[in-house]
Design an enzyme around this catalytic site. Structure first.
Site, PDB file in Angstrom:
ATOM      1  N   ASP A   8     -38.137  65.056  47.531  1.00 38.63           N
ATOM      2  CA  ASP A   8     -37.560  65.399  48.830  1.00 38.63           C
ATOM      3  C   ASP A   8     -38.611  65.376  49.937  1.00 38.63           C
ATOM      4  OD1 ASP A   8     -34.914  65.525  48.304  1.00 38.63           O
ATOM      5  OD2 ASP A   8     -34.815  67.695  48.039  1.00 38.63           O
ATOM      6  N   ASP A  57     -28.757  77.461  40.901  1.00 41.94           N
ATOM      7  CA  ASP A  57     -28.745  77.433  39.442  1.00 41.94           C
ATOM      8  C   ASP A  57     -27.746  78.447  38.871  1.00 41.94           C
ATOM      9  OD1 ASP A  57     -30.418  79.307  40.558  1.00 41.94           O
ATOM     10  OD2 ASP A  57     -32.042  79.068  39.137  1.00 41.94           O
TER      11      ASP A  57
HETATM   12  O1  LIG Z   1     -35.044  70.928  49.208  1.00 41.28           O
HETATM   13  C1  LIG Z   1     -35.502  71.126  48.090  1.00 41.28           C
HETATM   14  C2  LIG Z   1     -36.025  72.362  47.673  1.00 41.28           C
HETATM   15  C3  LIG Z   1     -36.534  72.493  46.398  1.00 41.28           C
HETATM   16  N1  LIG Z   1     -36.541  71.445  45.552  1.00 41.28           N
HETATM   17  C4  LIG Z   1     -37.093  71.587  44.185  1.00 41.28           C
HETATM   18  O2  LIG Z   1     -36.476  72.658  43.534  1.00 41.28           O
HETATM   19  C5  LIG Z   1     -37.349  73.230  42.590  1.00 41.28           C
HETATM   20  C6  LIG Z   1     -37.370  74.728  42.726  1.00 41.28           C
HETATM   21  O3  LIG Z   1     -37.814  75.114  43.991  1.00 41.28           O
HETATM   22  P1  LIG Z   1     -38.934  76.242  44.213  1.00 41.28           P
HETATM   23  O4  LIG Z   1     -39.098  76.410  45.671  1.00 41.28           O
HETATM   24  O5  LIG Z   1     -40.123  75.944  43.404  1.00 41.28           O
HETATM   25  O6  LIG Z   1     -38.179  77.511  43.668  1.00 41.28           O
HETATM   26  P2  LIG Z   1     -38.584  78.523  42.486  1.00 41.28           P
HETATM   27  O7  LIG Z   1     -38.302  79.880  42.995  1.00 41.28           O
HETATM   28  O8  LIG Z   1     -39.916  78.282  41.929  1.00 41.28           O
HETATM   29  O9  LIG Z   1     -37.487  78.075  41.419  1.00 41.28           O
HETATM   30  C7  LIG Z   1     -36.511  78.843  40.793  1.00 41.28           C
HETATM   31  O10 LIG Z   1     -35.448  79.232  41.638  1.00 41.28           O
HETATM   32  C8  LIG Z   1     -34.706  78.164  42.224  1.00 41.28           C
HETATM   33  C9  LIG Z   1     -33.529  78.789  42.956  1.00 41.28           C
HETATM   34  O11 LIG Z   1     -33.950  79.507  44.055  1.00 41.28           O
HETATM   35  C10 LIG Z   1     -34.203  77.198  41.175  1.00 41.28           C
HETATM   36  O12 LIG Z   1     -33.627  76.086  41.801  1.00 41.28           O
HETATM   37  C11 LIG Z   1     -35.337  76.729  40.328  1.00 41.28           C
HETATM   38  O13 LIG Z   1     -34.948  75.803  39.371  1.00 41.28           O
HETATM   39  C12 LIG Z   1     -35.963  77.943  39.689  1.00 41.28           C
HETATM   40  O14 LIG Z   1     -37.005  77.560  38.818  1.00 41.28           O
HETATM   41  C13 LIG Z   1     -38.722  72.583  42.824  1.00 41.28           C
HETATM   42  O15 LIG Z   1     -38.949  71.629  41.817  1.00 41.28           O
HETATM   43  C14 LIG Z   1     -38.570  71.913  44.162  1.00 41.28           C
HETATM   44  O16 LIG Z   1     -39.339  70.786  44.252  1.00 41.28           O
HETATM   45  C15 LIG Z   1     -36.022  70.217  45.945  1.00 41.28           C
HETATM   46  O17 LIG Z   1     -36.026  69.262  45.190  1.00 41.28           O
HETATM   47  N2  LIG Z   1     -35.513  70.096  47.198  1.00 41.28           N
END
Ligand SMILES: O=c1ccn([C@@H]2O[C@H](COP(=O)(O)OP(=O)(O)O[C@H]3O[C@H](CO)[C@@H](O)[C@H](O)[C@H]3O)[C@@H](O)[C@H]2O)c(=O)[nH]1
Ligand SMILES: [Mn+2]
Length: 674
Positions: free
Chosen positions: A63, A385
């Site tokens: 993204d 999720d």
């Molecule tokens: O516009 C976006 C925003 C995020 N992501 C991806 O989504 C994942 C999770 O995002 P992150 O900001 O790292 O969130 P976390 O809090 O670390 O992740 C947890 O919480 C998220 C929900 O808030 C879930 O989507 C994730 O799978 C879960 O591991 C990462 O691989 C990002 O690269 C995208 O592809 N596009």
């Protein structure tokens, strides 16, 4: 049959041609916050898993539309040509190179000459790869292949799709397909964050490879166990009825956490105890990373309605899933031949579908369709999720929790400070949004197929944000009492006293049982799924334990658990009289009592007990700390397990402990791939 795949075949006792195909999705969004080096390590660990390469395709969604990320993937794919054979030849356990090489400047001395040479060569190659990526981060790489990236803005660009690796001959010992995707972004178009990215990945893979199973990993979570795909397939193929296994979730564990986890970032309670507990009801929540789905589940199918070809008219499919002939065909195939999972893999090479892939990756494609509303990853909460998993379970699907040894995936969590507070705030908000959503667990139970106890488990986490109010109250309570010279325990009001006594009994029994009944894990845990004829090995041995005491313990837990998710709501409306002005939150009082029970005589040494008391005191100072609730969660997990099984006491206990201690097979599916 294409290719051989001897390694997997020997381990599993099943011909690899019978293995279903799996599409792997990796999401990344920001090359600064999520450095490309981390992303490529995740990708490398996935390309190297023990599974026939001709059955795998790895799609990376970026993204950030970052040229550096793309460049890094191209370089990593060259490195993979040596890295993957190296890992498979020597059966390397850790296949993310940054972890494998960390701290080792030379190969193990007791290994063969050949291995030492290969090791040194791989390490040098990896160093060069890191250097190239570092240079590219400082100065953007320039080659004609990268033209599409020039003059684009991160939030305003057309779809970019590049097939980086292609296993054209379909050889099982080769490398899986590797495809880079950056979906179209336009300023006026909501991009729906990760959920939007996942839906594009689903469609692009649908026209390119259309595997019946899909694995989804965040870019910062590498595959720590090379057999992870095999583990998941054991569940899917072993389930008596596919309804028992709509998706398989692996817990999220993290590497390099702070010692003692003072901020609770490792989410031990959630993933280890809570996760195992609800496995006994309708199965774990979908946690966003480290999860395998059936493709048809994501396409919105319900386990109770068998779709017929007549219902899948082109018109209906195109209205629901979007206007693309090839996508419609692949979706119809998935929905109709849902159980014939071997056939579905599209044997054309991904590059032959690149034009259609661009079309289904565009931001206008979903307009007027059901994507994000009734199928795919759902929009409407930043915790997409939980929302997506909830909707799946509301349609009646169950899920499975898989805890192999070593852990399947390891990720990095924010260590502390603002980053972790921002993350927790986002989760708390997202979870609350789900509660208020039209697909909330309450609606799912009333009008759908979500089980009542599963609904309560969802409420338990969705009320997490609200609980902070009580947490603050209880954290300042002791200080308040000291200053005003008052007590924080209730006065002689019979109801509250009975609750206190009851809680003390629960915890006393809990403590004494934990001390008296011990369980020993077998150290030689099977590193590969058993073959067809092999009986499953018990994963633990019971040493000494009194069934009667255990049962008492479990029933008390059960009793304590039943009201738990309702309690906070109830008490908000109706604070009991003993503590004027402060809601009386049983869960939190229980955790205070847990501290007190450390003084109850037990076999543990004084030093040990003192340490626990110190820990608890330390905890009370940290609002974000999980340790206080750890004991509570042990109670919860055993309870939910007990509650979920049939009335025979012996079986109950067996299940209860299996769910808590087993690391591989769920108690429900004991069949293995046929
Ligand atoms: O516009 C976006 C925003 C995020 N992501 C991806 O989504 C994942 C999770 O995002 P992150 O900001 O790292 O969130 P976390 O809090 O670390 O992740 C947890 O919480 C998220 C929900 O808030 C879930 O989507 C994730 O799978 C879960 O591991 C990462 O691989 C990002 O690269 C995208 O592809 N596009
Ligand atoms: Mn993350």
């Amino acid at each position: 049959m294409r290719g051989g795949g001897g390694g997997c075949e020997r381990k599993c006792g099943v011909g690899t041609s019978k293995f279903p195909a799996v599409d792997i999705f990796v999401t990344t969004a920001d090359p600064v916050l999520e450095p490309p080096l981390i992303t490529i390590n995740t990708v490398l660990s996935l390309l190297a898993v023990d599974y026939p390469a001709n059955k795998l395709a790895c799609y990376v969604s970026d993204d950030g539309a970052s040229i550096v990320t793309y460049y890094s993937l191209v370089e990593a794919s060259k490195f993979a040509k040596h890295w993957v054979p190296f890992c498979k030849k020597y059966n390397i356990a850790l296949r993310a190179p940054f972890r494998y090489f960390s701290g080792n400047s030379s190969p193990p001395q007791d290994s063969s000459q050949e291995f030492q040479q290969d090791w040194t060569r791989m390490k040098d190659e990896y160093k060069q790869l890191c250097k190239k990526i570092e240079d590219a981060s400082n100065q953007e790489p320039e080659t004609c292949d990268f033209d599409v990236f020039s003059n684009i803005q991160q939030k305003n660009h057309p779809t970019i799709i590049k097939v980086i690796l292609e296993n054209k001959e379909g050889v099982a010992d080769g490398l899986p397909h590797l495809v880079y995707i950056s979906r179209e972004k336009r300023p006026k178009h909501p991009h729906q964050f990760k959920a939007g990215a996942m839906n594009v990945l689903t469609r692009v893979s649908g026209v390119m490879t259309n595997a019946p199973f899909m694995l989804n990993v965040d870019c910062d979570m590498y595959a720590n166990n090379p057999q992870v795909v095999l583990h998941a397939m054991c569940y899917f193929l072993g389930a008596k009825d596919e309804i028992d296994c709509g998706f398989v979730q692996f817990p999220q564990f993290f590497y390099d956490g702070l010692k003692e986890d003072p901020y609770g970032n490792q989410l031990k309670v959630l993933h280890e105890y809570f996760g195992r507990g609800i496995s006994g009801i309708q199965g774990p929540f979908y946690q966003g990373s480290g999860c395998f789905h059936r493709r048809k589940v994501i396409y919105g199918s319900s386990p109770y309605e068998k779709i017929t070809a007549g219902e899948l008219k082109d018109e209906y499919i195109q209205k629901t899933y979007g206007m693309s002939e090839k996508l419609s065909t692949s979706i119809a195939k998935t929905l109709l031949e849902g159980s014939n999972i071997i056939e579905q893999f599209n044997s054309d090479s991904p590059s032959s579908s690149i034009e259609i892939a661009h079309q289904v990756g565009s931001c206008g494609f979903e307009f007027g369709t059901a994507w994000g509303q009734k199928l795919g990853w759902l929009y409407g909460s930043v915790a997409e999720d939980i929302l997506t998993g909830l909707f799946i379970q509301s349609r009646g699907w169950k899920s499975a929790y898989c805890l192999p040894d070593p852990p399947a995936f390891l990720g990095c969590a924010p260590a502390a400070g603002p980053a972790s507070m921002i993350q927790q705030k986002r989760w708390a908000t997202g979870l609350f949004e789900v509660l208020l959503n039209s697909k909330s667990p309450i609606i799912g139970t009333l009008f759908g197929k979500l089980q009542l106890r599963q609904c309560m488990a969802y409420l338990q986490i969705q009320l997490w944000g609200l609980r902070s109010i009580f947490e603050v109250c209880y954290a300042i309570l002791p200080a308040y009492c000291l200053i005003t010279n008052s007590h924080f325990l209730p006065q002689m009001v019979s109801l509250q006293i009975s609750w206190c006594c009851y809680s003390m009994i629960v915890i006393f029994v809990e403590k004494s049982c934990i001390n008296s009944s011990s369980f020993k894990f077998q150290s030689n845990s099977p590193s590969s799924p058993p073959t067809q004829n092999q009986a499953p090995k018990p994963r633990y041995m019971r040493r000494s334990s009194s069934i009667a005491v255990e049962h008492l313990q479990c029933s008390l837990h059960a009793f304590a658990e039943v009201r738990s998710p309702i309690t906070p709501l109830f008490l908000m409306i109706l604070p009991p009289p003993g503590l004027p002005g402060l809601p009386y939150h049983v869960d939190h009082l229980l955790s205070y009592f847990t501290t007190a029970t450390e003084f109850v005589p037990s076999k543990r040494s004084i030093k040990d007990r003192k340490k626990t008391v110190d820990e608890h005191i330390h905890c009370l100072g940290h609002l974000f700390n999980n340790k206080v609730s750890r004991h509570l969660t042990i109670i919860k997990s055993s309870t939910t397990s007990v509650l979920s099984h049939e009335p025979k006491i012996g079986i109950q206990l067996q299940h209860c402990y299996e769910l808590q201690h087993s690391t591989f097979y769920s108690s429900k599916s004991r069949d293995y791939p046929r």
